[in-house]
Design an enzyme around this catalytic site. Structure first.
Site, PDB file in Angstrom:
ATOM      1  N   GLU A 174       0.804  -1.220   0.000  1.00  0.00           N
ATOM      2  CA  GLU A 174       0.000   0.000   0.000  1.00  0.00           C
ATOM      3  C   GLU A 174       0.839   1.272   0.000  1.00  0.00           C
ATOM      4  O   GLU A 174       0.342   2.368   0.246  1.00  0.00           O
ATOM      5  CB  GLU A 174      -0.931  -0.010   1.219  1.00  0.00           C
ATOM      6  CG  GLU A 174      -1.918  -1.165   1.222  1.00  0.00           C
ATOM      7  CD  GLU A 174      -3.047  -0.992   0.223  1.00  0.00           C
ATOM      8  OE1 GLU A 174      -3.682   0.077   0.210  1.00  0.00           O
ATOM      9  OE2 GLU A 174      -3.291  -1.933  -0.564  1.00  0.00           O
ATOM     10  N   HIS A 248      -4.941   1.765   7.050  1.00  0.00           N
ATOM     11  CA  HIS A 248      -3.522   2.014   6.812  1.00  0.00           C
ATOM     12  C   HIS A 248      -2.880   2.516   8.104  1.00  0.00           C
ATOM     13  O   HIS A 248      -3.552   3.110   8.953  1.00  0.00           O
ATOM     14  CB  HIS A 248      -3.310   3.085   5.727  1.00  0.00           C
ATOM     15  CG  HIS A 248      -3.656   2.646   4.346  1.00  0.00           C
ATOM     16  ND1 HIS A 248      -4.287   3.474   3.433  1.00  0.00           N
ATOM     17  CD2 HIS A 248      -3.462   1.471   3.709  1.00  0.00           C
ATOM     18  CE1 HIS A 248      -4.463   2.825   2.306  1.00  0.00           C
ATOM     19  NE2 HIS A 248      -3.974   1.608   2.442  1.00  0.00           N
ATOM     20  N   CYS A 366      -3.030  11.365   3.486  1.00  0.00           N
ATOM     21  CA  CYS A 366      -3.309  10.522   2.323  1.00  0.00           C
ATOM     22  C   CYS A 366      -2.997  11.250   1.023  1.00  0.00           C
ATOM     23  O   CYS A 366      -2.634  10.628   0.027  1.00  0.00           O
ATOM     24  CB  CYS A 366      -4.777  10.100   2.309  1.00  0.00           C
ATOM     25  SG  CYS A 366      -5.246   8.895   3.568  1.00  0.00           S
TER      26      CYS A 366
END
EC number: 3.5.3.23
Length: 442
Positions: A174, A248, A366
């Site tokens: 990720e 995450h 993000c």
């Protein structure tokens, strides 16, 4: 060595819509099928970039991807002209058209994992593209992400961009959302903290939501990025918090220089991790937020930890937060006390309204990829992507020209949307001096 951290922010795409595509991301699920505003989303992101650039932080832009992703839909068996492909997907499998139209590439913390030259065996900056294979709409980003990064970091003497890991569950990666770096000074060798959700060989794992990052992927990325072996630490994210919506690591922890700002429930064997980091980096400082001050649920709701932790002068630091943290009484009370405390370096707060991104499940952290660069490396970056007054004005005019202020899932089949997107991106690649990075341009 003189080096700075440059934040490369993702620009929100023209097809930004709320489809609830990301199982495990509670904000994404909560806002499914609501009406989005792509124009406002893009402008909110641009305002954050420009404000930080005006404060003296090095700031750059990463463009959105071409959407809908016609190539993906063709792979899934839809044929005909490009517009016929879109229409058939809408009629037979609207969820696939939605996935192929996702603007999720805005969250460039998932674009790649970065190793600064100070940490690399060969003295170059390394970027390994993330495969994001846990979600269809994200896994399809990797090929274009690689092209875009190679157009930005094109000097192979300074940079090495690696393709994504194989698209298999064992190697779920990720990107920087599960990676942290610690060092006293950006330009000196640091400690790279890779955080994984599960070990593909067995062990602890969440039960409700998927653990998207594997230990095996983190190990492979560390090798590809040529991180010096003595500078790598692998830690497991607490499976219990993944099951509470912490999809995450950057939803529960953030680092800058020698500081780790994290919830007390962020990691498996958190005390042991602190001890390891303190041994490898004398002066390491953990700022741990207790559950009785900010619960995991409140952290997920407000994205407190999905903040940017930036260095000010004389070792001070500033948290860049979403408006949701300001509006939560308990979280804001904690933050106010934190910055007033004399025994930690975080002494400033900066709040931005990023509601359009937040509603789809991504906050300030993000939206950016952190890249530590020396002066020579900064000079080698494609100058067209660096934020300044002129680029800010040009990009806002570009958004005004092409973006819609209302979009629903039903609008994705509109033939004009496909044409608008390609015309806009063709112009954008000229503005950012990227060359032909999109499938329709090749």
């Amino acid at each position: 060595m003189n080096a700075r951290e440059v934040n490369f922010d993702g620009l929100v795409g023209l097809t930004h819509h709320y489809a609830g595509l990301s199982f495990g991301n509670e904000a994404s699920t909560k806002h499914r099928f609501q009406v989005s505003n792509p124009k406002l989303a893009a402008k909110q992101g641009l305002l954050k970039m420009k404000a930080l650039a005006d404060m003296g932080f090095a700031q750059a832009v990463i463009p959105p991807q071409e959407r809908p992703n016609i190539g993906l839909l063709r792979q899934l068996g839809f044929d005909g002209t490009d517009q016929q492909v879109v229409e058939k997907a809408w009629k037979l499998a609207p969820e696939l058209l939605s996935a192929a139209s996702s603007a999720s590439s805005m969250w460039v913390a998932n674009a790649a994992t970065v190793c600064p030259s100070a940490d690399a065996l060969d003295g170059r900056v390394h970027l390994t593209v993330a495969n994001l294979n846990n979600k269809l709409h994200r896994a399809s980003e990797a090929v274009t992400t690689e092209r875009v990064l190679k157009a930005i970091f094109s000097d192979t003497g300074c940079f090495s961009v690696h393709e994504a890991l194989p698209q298999v569950a064992m190697l779920g990666d990720e990107g920087a959302a599960n990676h942290n770096r610690l060092s006293h000074i950006y330009g000196e060798p640091g400690i790279q903290l890779f955080v994984y959700g599960r070990n593909a060989g067995g062990g602890q794992a969440p039960e409700r939501y998927p653990a998207r990052q594997t230990l095996q992927a983190s190990q492979a990325v560390a090798r590809l990025n040529q991180v010096r072996p003595d500078q790598v630490v692998f830690a497991q994210q607490n499976p219990a918090v993944i099951d509470k919506g912490v999809f995450h690591n950057d939803v529960i922890a953030v680092t800058n220089r020698q500081v780790l700002f994290a919830h007390e429930a962020a990691f498996v064997n958190q005390a042991g991790l602190y001890q390891t980091l303190a041994q490898k980096l004398p002066g390491f400082q953990a700022i741990e937020v207790p559950e009785n001050r900010v619960s995991v649920a409140d952290a997920v709701e407000t994205y407190l930890f999905n903040s940017q932790l930036l260095s000010l002068e004389q070792g001070d630091m500033m948290l860049v937060l979403p408006q949701e943290s300001r509006e939560h009484a308990g979280v804001w009370r904690y933050l106010t006390e934190l910055v007033e405390s004399p025994d930690n370096p975080i002494n400033a707060l900066k709040v931005f309204d990023l509601r359009e991104s937040m509603a789809n499940g991504g906050g300030p952290a993000c939206l950016r990829l952190r890249v530590v660069l020396t002066e020579a490396e900064r000079a080698a970056v494609n100058p067209g992507v660096m934020m300044n007054d002129a680029l800010f004005t040009t990009l806002n005019q570009w958004v005004d020209k092409y973006y819609r202020d209302r979009l629903t899932q039903n609008d994705l089949v509109d033939p004009q949307l496909l044409r608008e997107g390609r015309e806009a991106l063709d112009e954008l690649t000229q503005v950012l001096k990227l060359g032909a990075v999109y499938p329709f341009q090749r």
